[in-house]
Design an enzyme around this catalytic site. Structure first.
Site, PDB file in Angstrom:
ATOM      1  N   TYR A 119       0.810  -1.217   0.000  1.00 59.70           N
ATOM      2  CA  TYR A 119       0.000   0.000   0.000  1.00 59.70           C
ATOM      3  C   TYR A 119       0.847   1.273   0.000  1.00 59.70           C
ATOM      4  CZ  TYR A 119      -4.070  -2.929   0.964  1.00 59.70           C
ATOM      5  OH  TYR A 119      -5.063  -3.870   0.887  1.00 59.70           O
ATOM      6  N   LYS A 157       3.764 -14.449   4.883  1.00 66.42           N
ATOM      7  CA  LYS A 157       4.100 -15.441   3.854  1.00 66.42           C
ATOM      8  C   LYS A 157       5.632 -15.544   3.785  1.00 66.42           C
ATOM      9  CE  LYS A 157       2.760 -18.201   0.529  1.00 66.42           C
ATOM     10  NZ  LYS A 157       1.991 -19.434   0.774  1.00 66.42           N
ATOM     11  N   ASP A 207      -1.490 -18.349   4.761  1.00 69.53           N
ATOM     12  CA  ASP A 207      -2.556 -19.204   4.202  1.00 69.53           C
ATOM     13  C   ASP A 207      -2.987 -20.253   5.222  1.00 69.53           C
ATOM     14  OD1 ASP A 207       0.042 -19.949   3.726  1.00 69.53           O
ATOM     15  OD2 ASP A 207      -0.277 -20.683   1.704  1.00 69.53           O
ATOM     16  N   ASP A 211      -6.038  -6.595   5.481  1.00 69.79           N
ATOM     17  CA  ASP A 211      -7.198  -6.049   4.779  1.00 69.79           C
ATOM     18  C   ASP A 211      -8.133  -7.188   4.373  1.00 69.79           C
ATOM     19  OD1 ASP A 211      -8.889  -4.375   3.452  1.00 69.79           O
ATOM     20  OD2 ASP A 211      -7.489  -3.800   1.879  1.00 69.79           O
ATOM     21  N   ASP A 246     -11.866  -8.757   6.519  1.00 70.50           N
ATOM     22  CA  ASP A 246     -13.189  -8.890   5.892  1.00 70.50           C
ATOM     23  C   ASP A 246     -13.682 -10.329   6.022  1.00 70.50           C
ATOM     24  OD1 ASP A 246     -13.180  -6.215   5.081  1.00 70.50           O
ATOM     25  OD2 ASP A 246     -14.022  -6.694   3.112  1.00 70.50           O
TER      26      ASP A 246
HETATM   27  P1  ATP Z   1     -14.818  -1.645  -0.352  1.00 73.41           P
HETATM   28  O1  ATP Z   1     -13.986  -1.961  -1.537  1.00 73.41           O
HETATM   29  O2  ATP Z   1     -14.882  -0.191  -0.033  1.00 73.41           O
HETATM   30  O3  ATP Z   1     -14.541  -2.509   0.846  1.00 73.41           O
HETATM   31  P2  ATP Z   1     -16.971  -3.216  -1.469  1.00 73.41           P
HETATM   32  O4  ATP Z   1     -17.903  -2.724  -2.541  1.00 73.41           O
HETATM   33  O5  ATP Z   1     -15.967  -4.243  -1.785  1.00 73.41           O
HETATM   34  O6  ATP Z   1     -16.321  -1.955  -0.760  1.00 73.41           O
HETATM   35  P3  ATP Z   1     -18.902  -3.333   0.621  1.00 73.41           P
HETATM   36  O7  ATP Z   1     -19.370  -1.955   0.323  1.00 73.41           O
HETATM   37  O8  ATP Z   1     -18.382  -3.578   1.974  1.00 73.41           O
HETATM   38  O9  ATP Z   1     -17.797  -3.865  -0.330  1.00 73.41           O
HETATM   39  O10 ATP Z   1     -20.097  -4.301   0.302  1.00 73.41           O
HETATM   40  C1  ATP Z   1     -19.972  -5.698   0.050  1.00 73.41           C
HETATM   41  C2  ATP Z   1     -21.339  -6.332   0.261  1.00 73.41           C
HETATM   42  O11 ATP Z   1     -21.621  -6.358   1.660  1.00 73.41           O
HETATM   43  C3  ATP Z   1     -22.479  -5.553  -0.391  1.00 73.41           C
HETATM   44  O12 ATP Z   1     -23.457  -6.462  -0.879  1.00 73.41           O
HETATM   45  C4  ATP Z   1     -23.033  -4.718   0.741  1.00 73.41           C
HETATM   46  O13 ATP Z   1     -24.414  -4.407   0.595  1.00 73.41           O
HETATM   47  C5  ATP Z   1     -22.799  -5.627   1.947  1.00 73.41           C
HETATM   48  N1  ATP Z   1     -22.595  -4.820   3.148  1.00 73.41           N
HETATM   49  C6  ATP Z   1     -21.497  -4.101   3.465  1.00 73.41           C
HETATM   50  N2  ATP Z   1     -21.661  -3.467   4.619  1.00 73.41           N
HETATM   51  C7  ATP Z   1     -22.888  -3.784   5.062  1.00 73.41           C
HETATM   52  C8  ATP Z   1     -23.650  -3.419   6.205  1.00 73.41           C
HETATM   53  N3  ATP Z   1     -23.154  -2.594   7.155  1.00 73.41           N
HETATM   54  N4  ATP Z   1     -24.897  -3.919   6.328  1.00 73.41           N
HETATM   55  C9  ATP Z   1     -25.398  -4.730   5.410  1.00 73.41           C
HETATM   56  N5  ATP Z   1     -24.741  -5.121   4.301  1.00 73.41           N
HETATM   57  C10 ATP Z   1     -23.487  -4.648   4.130  1.00 73.41           C
END
Ligand code: ATP
Length: 349
Positions: A123, A188, A221, A245, A249
């Site tokens: 990053y 890694k 991994d 990151d 998630d």
């Molecule tokens: P980024 O790259 O900024 O992390 P992204 O588009 O990859 O964004 P998110 O915006 O986190 O990912 O969304 C991924 C999925 O999770 C979407 O379908 C979104 O609606 C769902 N989602 C994310 N946050 C929430 C939340 N707080 N409540 C319900 N659904 C969520």
């Protein structure tokens, strides 16, 4: 003493979670003053810059920033909060809330924290055409093929510094001390010996200064697999930026929704707090975004502002709402709106 918080509501669905969260904080009468610096498209239209000096001054003057997820132009403010403020430790707790819809058969007792190095690794933002590297004639024990033979393409620099690893590992060790006294490092290092191998070596050195903290290490991994098979085993896990990151998630997914995962970024003299999820553009305007991640990020902010009792009360109220289960948003199988869930948390408080 009055504490000032800069609030950036974020984009798409993020403000729908942030607004009721701020209202709830205001209702607690904790002596918090909220300021709303203008950033992003609104600031560009009004002041000709997506991150005007006035917004920077508001952030600088605040005791902390509460940040909704951003996309697009608001990202300039995020860059400042991260690299400008040198917030090097990204803390992402992963704690099971009884009553939440986890995909695991036995999520009970999951309670670990990912501490992600927040400024370095891939990053550092240094990418470009591979041809630019060819004249350097790079050789070395880990280069598998001379760079000039790779053909046309792009590179990205992965930078790991001693200072960067030392400070994030110290932070993680201090956190482990306040928790169950266990630190895991995930890298890694078998493939990336000069970078991730160095991260592990320095992390191990730093951890040796904390004899009361048990240290272990996994290849990332392998860690990813263990995080799903035996998440209860982990306490604090430190890792380079990119893995942190991605895996934080994934850890949100373990809990049952990205909407449950809070996040805080700490430097030596500043911190900002944001949900780990993105802006959820697909559900913007529907008022169904789960505000739990934003509420729990606000609870971390209260701890940071030396209001730990208020932080603990807020966390406990969220737990009660999940245990009761009748005010949950659709991502948790419920029918409540974002405002309903926040209202239930306010009632539980
Ligand atoms: P980024 O790259 O900024 O992390 P992204 O588009 O990859 O964004 P998110 O915006 O986190 O990912 O969304 C991924 C999925 O999770 C979407 O379908 C979104 O609606 C769902 N989602 C994310 N946050 C929430 C939340 N707080 N409540 C319900 N659904 C969520």
């Amino acid at each position: 003493m009055l504490k000032t918080i800069a609030v950036i509501e974020g984009d798409d669905a993020a403000p729908e979670a942030m607004r009721p969260t701020v209202e709830l904080l205001q209702s607690l009468n904790l002596g918090l003053e909220f300021q709303h610096p203008q950033v992003g498209e609104a600031a560009l239209a009004a002041e000709g810059s997506p991150f005007p000096d006035a917004a920077r001054a508001t952030i600088d003057a605040a005791d902390a920033t509460l940040f909704g997820s951003t996309s697009g132009l608001s990202g300039a403010a995020l860059m400042y909060l991260r690299w400008g403020k040198q917030t090097y430790a990204n803390v992402r707790p992963c704690q099971h809330l009884p009553g939440c819809a986890s995909p695991l058969a036995r999520p009970e007792g999951i309670d670990f924290v990912i501490v992600r190095e927040n400024l370095e690794d891939l990053y550092v933002g240094c990418e470009g055409p591979l041809e630019d590297l060819a004249p350097l004639g790079l050789t070395g024990r880990t280069i598998r093929r001379p760079v000039h033979e790779l053909g046309a393409g792009k590179y990205a620099i992965k930078a790991i510094t001693r200072v960067g690893v030392e400070r994030v590992t110290r932070f993680a060790c201090e956190l482990a001390r306040q928790r169950r006294g266990q630190l895991t490092c995930a890298t890694k290092h078998n493939m990336l010996r000069d970078t991730d191998g160095f991260f592990l070596e320095v992390a191990r050195e730093v951890a040796a200064d904390y004899p009361d903290v048990a240290f272990d290490a996994f290849i990332v991994d392998d860690f990813a697999c263990r995080m799903i098979r035996e998440p209860q085993r982990f306490d604090v896990v430190v890792m380079p930026n990119l893995y942190g990151d991605i895996l934080s998630d994934a850890a949100g997914g373990l809990l049952g929704s990205l909407g449950l995962a809070p996040s805080a970024c700490y430097g030596d003299d500043y911190a900002y707090f944001e949900p780990a999820h993105g802006t959820a553009p697909d559900i913007a305007g529907q008022h169904i975004i789960n505000p739990t991640a934003t509420l729990l990020s606000a609870a971390l902010m209260l701890d940071y502002l030396e209001l730990p009792e208020a932080g603990a009360r807020l966390r406990e109220a969220v737990r009660r709402v999940y245990a009761q289960g009748d005010a949950l948003t659709p991502d948790q199988g419920g029918r409540a709106t974002t405002e309903d869930l926040c209202g239930a948390v306010a009632a539980a408080l």
